[in-house]
Design a protein around this motif. Structure first.
Motif, PDB file in Angstrom:
ATOM      1  N   ALA A 345      -3.156   1.795   0.700  1.00  0.00           N
ATOM      2  CA  ALA A 345      -2.700   2.257  -0.617  1.00  0.00           C
ATOM      3  C   ALA A 345      -3.286   3.607  -0.993  1.00  0.00           C
ATOM      4  N   ASP A 346      -4.451   3.934  -0.428  1.00  0.00           N
ATOM      5  CA  ASP A 346      -5.067   5.224  -0.764  1.00  0.00           C
ATOM      6  C   ASP A 346      -4.334   6.395  -0.120  1.00  0.00           C
ATOM      7  N   ASP A 347      -3.312   6.100   0.688  1.00  0.00           N
ATOM      8  CA  ASP A 347      -2.526   7.152   1.319  1.00  0.00           C
ATOM      9  C   ASP A 347      -1.136   7.285   0.697  1.00  0.00           C
ATOM     10  N   ILE A 348      -0.903   6.586  -0.408  1.00  0.00           N
ATOM     11  CA  ILE A 348       0.393   6.684  -1.082  1.00  0.00           C
ATOM     12  C   ILE A 348       0.471   8.009  -1.836  1.00  0.00           C
ATOM     13  N   THR A 349       1.543   8.757  -1.590  1.00  0.00           N
ATOM     14  CA  THR A 349       1.765  10.013  -2.323  1.00  0.00           C
ATOM     15  C   THR A 349       2.228   9.673  -3.733  1.00  0.00           C
ATOM     16  N   PRO A 350       1.500  10.083  -4.759  1.00  0.00           N
ATOM     17  CA  PRO A 350       1.852   9.679  -6.125  1.00  0.00           C
ATOM     18  C   PRO A 350       2.985  10.511  -6.721  1.00  0.00           C
ATOM     19  N   CYS A 351       3.896   9.841  -7.402  1.00  0.00           N
ATOM     20  CA  CYS A 351       4.947  10.512  -8.163  1.00  0.00           C
ATOM     21  C   CYS A 351       4.310  11.277  -9.322  1.00  0.00           C
ATOM     22  N   GLN A 352       4.805  12.499  -9.549  1.00  0.00           N
ATOM     23  CA  GLN A 352       4.256  13.335 -10.611  1.00  0.00           C
ATOM     24  C   GLN A 352       4.974  13.156 -11.950  1.00  0.00           C
ATOM     25  N   ARG A 353       6.065  12.392 -11.960  1.00  0.00           N
ATOM     26  CA  ARG A 353       6.882  12.227 -13.168  1.00  0.00           C
ATOM     27  C   ARG A 353       7.254  13.591 -13.764  1.00  0.00           C
ATOM     28  N   CYS A 354       7.616  14.511 -12.879  1.00  0.00           N
ATOM     29  CA  CYS A 354       7.900  15.889 -13.285  1.00  0.00           C
ATOM     30  C   CYS A 354       9.391  16.154 -13.444  1.00  0.00           C
ATOM     31  N   TYR A 355      10.215  15.184 -13.029  1.00  0.00           N
ATOM     32  CA  TYR A 355      11.681  15.271 -13.116  1.00  0.00           C
ATOM     33  C   TYR A 355      12.279  16.328 -12.193  1.00  0.00           C
ATOM     34  N   PHE A 438      -3.012  13.385 -18.642  1.00  0.00           N
ATOM     35  CA  PHE A 438      -1.627  13.224 -18.223  1.00  0.00           C
ATOM     36  C   PHE A 438      -1.334  13.918 -16.892  1.00  0.00           C
ATOM     37  N   LYS A 439      -2.373  14.529 -16.291  1.00  0.00           N
ATOM     38  CA  LYS A 439      -2.233  15.126 -14.971  1.00  0.00           C
ATOM     39  C   LYS A 439      -2.963  14.305 -13.908  1.00  0.00           C
ATOM     40  N   GLU A 440      -3.243  13.051 -14.218  1.00  0.00           N
ATOM     41  CA  GLU A 440      -3.986  12.227 -13.269  1.00  0.00           C
ATOM     42  C   GLU A 440      -3.267  12.114 -11.931  1.00  0.00           C
ATOM     43  N   ALA A 441      -1.923  12.066 -11.962  1.00  0.00           N
ATOM     44  CA  ALA A 441      -1.170  11.947 -10.711  1.00  0.00           C
ATOM     45  C   ALA A 441      -1.307  13.208  -9.865  1.00  0.00           C
ATOM     46  N   LEU A 442      -1.447  14.360 -10.515  1.00  0.00           N
ATOM     47  CA  LEU A 442      -1.616  15.608  -9.772  1.00  0.00           C
ATOM     48  C   LEU A 442      -2.983  15.644  -9.100  1.00  0.00           C
ATOM     49  N   TYR A 443      -3.988  15.164  -9.794  1.00  0.00           N
ATOM     50  CA  TYR A 443      -5.321  15.097  -9.186  1.00  0.00           C
ATOM     51  C   TYR A 443      -5.337  14.077  -8.050  1.00  0.00           C
ATOM     52  N   GLU A 444      -4.668  12.953  -8.238  1.00  0.00           N
ATOM     53  CA  GLU A 444      -4.601  11.950  -7.183  1.00  0.00           C
ATOM     54  C   GLU A 444      -3.848  12.503  -5.973  1.00  0.00           C
ATOM     55  N   LEU A 445      -2.824  13.330  -6.218  1.00  0.00           N
ATOM     56  CA  LEU A 445      -2.115  13.969  -5.108  1.00  0.00           C
ATOM     57  C   LEU A 445      -3.082  14.816  -4.282  1.00  0.00           C
ATOM     58  N   GLU A 446      -3.913  15.579  -4.958  1.00  0.00           N
ATOM     59  CA  GLU A 446      -4.901  16.396  -4.244  1.00  0.00           C
ATOM     60  C   GLU A 446      -5.846  15.512  -3.440  1.00  0.00           C
ATOM     61  N   GLN A 447      -6.264  14.397  -4.027  1.00  0.00           N
ATOM     62  CA  GLN A 447      -7.177  13.486  -3.343  1.00  0.00           C
ATOM     63  C   GLN A 447      -6.525  12.856  -2.110  1.00  0.00           C
ATOM     64  N   VAL A 448      -5.252  12.478  -2.231  1.00  0.00           N
ATOM     65  CA  VAL A 448      -4.525  11.897  -1.097  1.00  0.00           C
ATOM     66  C   VAL A 448      -4.439  12.902   0.040  1.00  0.00           C
ATOM     67  N   PHE A 449      -4.081  14.147  -0.285  1.00  0.00           N
ATOM     68  CA  PHE A 449      -3.971  15.163   0.754  1.00  0.00           C
ATOM     69  C   PHE A 449      -5.320  15.452   1.399  1.00  0.00           C
ATOM     70  N   GLU A 450      -6.364  15.457   0.587  1.00  0.00           N
ATOM     71  CA  GLU A 450      -7.690  15.709   1.150  1.00  0.00           C
ATOM     72  C   GLU A 450      -8.095  14.598   2.111  1.00  0.00           C
ATOM     73  N   ARG A 451      -7.784  13.353   1.751  1.00  0.00           N
ATOM     74  CA  ARG A 451      -8.085  12.236   2.657  1.00  0.00           C
ATOM     75  C   ARG A 451      -7.291  12.376   3.961  1.00  0.00           C
ATOM     76  N   ARG A 452      -6.043  12.808   3.851  1.00  0.00           N
ATOM     77  CA  ARG A 452      -5.232  12.975   5.064  1.00  0.00           C
ATOM     78  C   ARG A 452      -5.802  14.064   5.968  1.00  0.00           C
ATOM     79  N   VAL A 453      -6.268  15.150   5.382  1.00  0.00           N
ATOM     80  CA  VAL A 453      -6.865  16.223   6.178  1.00  0.00           C
ATOM     81  C   VAL A 453      -8.084  15.708   6.921  1.00  0.00           C
ATOM     82  N   ARG A 454      -8.909  14.944   6.230  1.00  0.00           N
ATOM     83  CA  ARG A 454     -10.150  14.453   6.836  1.00  0.00           C
ATOM     84  C   ARG A 454      -9.878  13.458   7.961  1.00  0.00           C
TER      85      ARG A 454
END
Length: 652
Positions: A345-355, A438-454
């Protein structure tokens, strides 16, 4: 029993049909259909990807039962045309071969079958039939739907239901919400009839009940019928939760699954409640399903910004709903179900609800996701992925979202990858999103990508300033530059004062910001910064030279941003900052020349970004395969950086 989310991944039987888990891919429409409403091979692959990702059922949206009266825009599936059957058959087969059930939404636009819709074009030249006659503020006229037409549409629902069953679908979803045909008849605001289809709730629901009966007759007793209905119209004088509880009781014996949503698509501001915006909490509409579930014995599905397996599990475990329907999150990551089920689950790309998905499909008639470059390219990404003929040395400059995506994809293709970041951490500007609720999903996106890089075979070099000399010494085969953009600093007297800070630093330096704040620049970033500060009880004034706030925001996100700006800030448009001083900002009306002082303890500059053109140009010619990507080419949102990086490295 699944050890991670036991309730979410427990099977359920609905009218004898087994669903392997509790996740349904919510109905989504496609606007790259053929002009005569037929599915293309691209559409088939779009829906198939959701099945590959592990959803229990995948639902096609916007499938119209009677085209001439019910097509609300010119890119919807024509279920009344036998020539639509080959495409429907192929998409059903594609979904089912991955162990998912094929579901399809039977819909009718009601009066929007002859009106202009926010969804597209092509129907306004037709006669508009609704529950009652009305003249709209747009000058358009709606005629009361004759009983003969009601009876015709009822039969069309039966024909459509039989047709999709013949094409191999496992269930149907009858759409009775969101302001379309049946919802119009249900609504006391829109239905003023005095015959058997108006007045009492039972009368207003008669059309829907007749259609459900016709569908049942067409598909037989052992075929699940889902109804998609509101739990609240959120309109003055419209149907409320209490009304919908009664409706659910009224139709319970005709359906097998309730899908509880809300809102009227075509009403100002309600689209972004039906599809919750980033300022609303995740799962904000679940309470509607939970209340209706208390009063019926058939399974109930909840929908609306359910973007994490933890939330989905809690909804099922607590008995608020029996199933969850997930829409945009399965664009951000179609493999949400499989990743959740297998402990990733920590590798799920989060939706940004940005439309971005909605805006792109309306603007260009093709679907696209801001954070998943595969969406819209499912066919290409499925079949065209040749292995590299040569293992290359890839040097990437910049550890923001674009640089990380480039590193992940290049390493995944077997190349030697070096990622250089001049600071001591990855993430770039996205790291600051952690300071905005309200930008928590954007921060989580960064965290997901960082985990993938590592996890990837990437050598990360921190605190490394890359120069042309560094590149020459390293000798890469491929050079990718993703160094981002710099904030624009306007030439305004007083810009170097201590009470003036850059917008990119505002969230991280929140303790330095005073009670009264002036934000110079009413673009999307400026507006979102203002909203965040306003939520923290600061007195915020937006100063914008143009006549419009956030003109670069897509139309749907703007529906969400505008009310929040009005709630939490004061906005001044048509004024330009002339001087910064110890009292605040002197602004000048661009039309009248009038000058006034806007008092402020802190002045925040948010007037845009400028590409780092010099940084791009200094690397030109050093390596044959040279690719600048993202904001250093053209300032934008995360979409450009992610998509550029993915497709550049996919071809290496």
């Amino acid at each position: 029993m699944n050890k991670y989310y036991p309730n979410l991944f427990s099977p359920i039987r609905i009218n004898g049909v087994r669903f392997k888990n509790r996740i349904i891919a919510a109905p989504t429409g496609m606007m790259d259909l053929t002009p005569d409403g037929r599915l293309t091979v691209f559409d088939v692959n779009y829906y198939e990807l959701k099945a590959m990702g592990g959803a229990a059922a995948v639902t096609l949206g916007e499938s119209i039962t009677d085209t001439q009266t019910g097509e609300s825009h010119n890119r919807q599936i024509h279920l009344d045309d036998p020539e639509s059957m080959p495409g429907l058959t192929h998409v059903a087969m594609a979904i089912k071969r991955h162990g998912a059930l094929a579901n399809i939404e039977l819909s009718h636009g009601g009066k929007y079958g002859g009106l202009n819709s926010i969804g597209g074009e092509g129907t306004a030249d037709r006669t508009s039939y609704g529950p009652s006659e009305e003249d709209l503020p747009t000058g358009e006229h709606v005629y009361e739907m004759p009983v003969e037409l009601i009876q015709h549409i009822v039969k069309a629902y039966g024909i459509a239901a039989k047709r999709v069953k013949d094409c191999g679908f496992d269930m149907i979803n009858v759409h009775a919400g969101h302001g379309w045909l049946f919802n119009q008849f249900l609504s006391p605001v829109q239905n003023h009839r005095t015959d058997e289809f108006g007045g009492s709730l039972e009368n207003r629901a008669r059309f829907l009940m007749m259609a459900l009966d016709e569908c049942r007759k067409a598909v037989g007793p052992r075929f699940p019928i889902e109804v998609r209905m509101n739990g609240d119209d959120f309109m003055k004088g419209g149907m409320t939760l209490e009304d919908y509880v009664e409706l659910a009781k009224l139709i319970e014996d005709k359906v097998d699954l309730f899908n509880i949503s809300c809102g009227f698509h075509e009403e100002d501001g309600l689209f972004v409640r039906t599809h919750p915006h980033m300022f609303l909490k995740h799962g904000c509409n679940v309470y509607l399903a939970a209340e209706i579930k208390k009063h019926v014995n058939k399974p109930v599905a909840a929908v609306g910004a359910i973007s994490t397996p933890e939330l989905a599990e809690e909804i099922i475990a607590s008995g608020q709903a029996d199933m969850v329907e997930i829409g945009r999150e399965l664009l951000a990551d179609p493999y949400f179900p499989k990743k959740s089920m297998t402990g990733h689950a920590d590798d799920i790309t989060p939706c940004q609800r940005c439309y971005h998905c909605f805006e792109n499909i309306v603007r260009s008639t093709s679907v696209e996701c801001a954070v998943n470059p595969v969406i819209g390219h499912e066919l290409d990404c499925k079949y065209y992925d040749p292995a590299p003929t040569t293992r290359k040395k890839v040097l990437i400059v910049g550890g923001g979202i674009g640089g990380m995506e480039a590193a992940i994809t290049a390493a995944g293709r077997g190349h030697e990858v070096i990622l250089c970041e001049k600071s001591d951490s990855l993430g770039g500007a996205l790291k600051l999103a952690k300071y905005v609720d309200f930008k928590e999903a954007l921060y989580e996106l960064e965290q997901v990508f960082e985990r993938r890089v590592r996890k990837a075979a990437v050598e990360i070099r921190y605190n490394t300033e890359v120069t042309p000399e560094y590149v020459m010494a390293e000798g890469p085969d491929v050079l990718i530059v993703a160094v981002g953009a710099d904030p624009v600093i306007p030439h305004i007297p007083g810009v170097d004062r201590d009470n003036v800070i850059l917008g990119v630093d505002a969230e991280a330096e929140i303790d330095k910001i005073g009670k009264k704040v002036a934000i110079i620049g009413g673009g999307l970033i400026g507006c979102e910064t203002a909203i965040n500060l306003g939520m923290q009880n600061r007195d915020v004034t937006i100063i914008e030279m143009r006549s419009e706030l956030a003109p670069e925001a897509n139309m749907f996100h703007k529906m969400a941003v505008q009310p929040m700006v009005e709630k939490y800030t004061t906005a001044m448009t048509g004024v330009a900052a002339k001087e910064f001083n110890e009292k605040g900002v002197v602004v000048k009306n661009v039309e009248t020349g009038e000058e006034i002082l806007v008092e402020a303890d802190t002045i925040i500059l948010s007037v845009g970004l400028r590409s780092r053109t010099e940084d791009v140009e200094k690397f030109e010619g050093l390596v044959d395969e040279y690719y600048p990507i993202g904001n250093c080419v053209k300032p934008g949102q995360v979409t450009g950086a992610i998509h550029d990086a993915y497709f550049v490295t996919r071809d290496l």
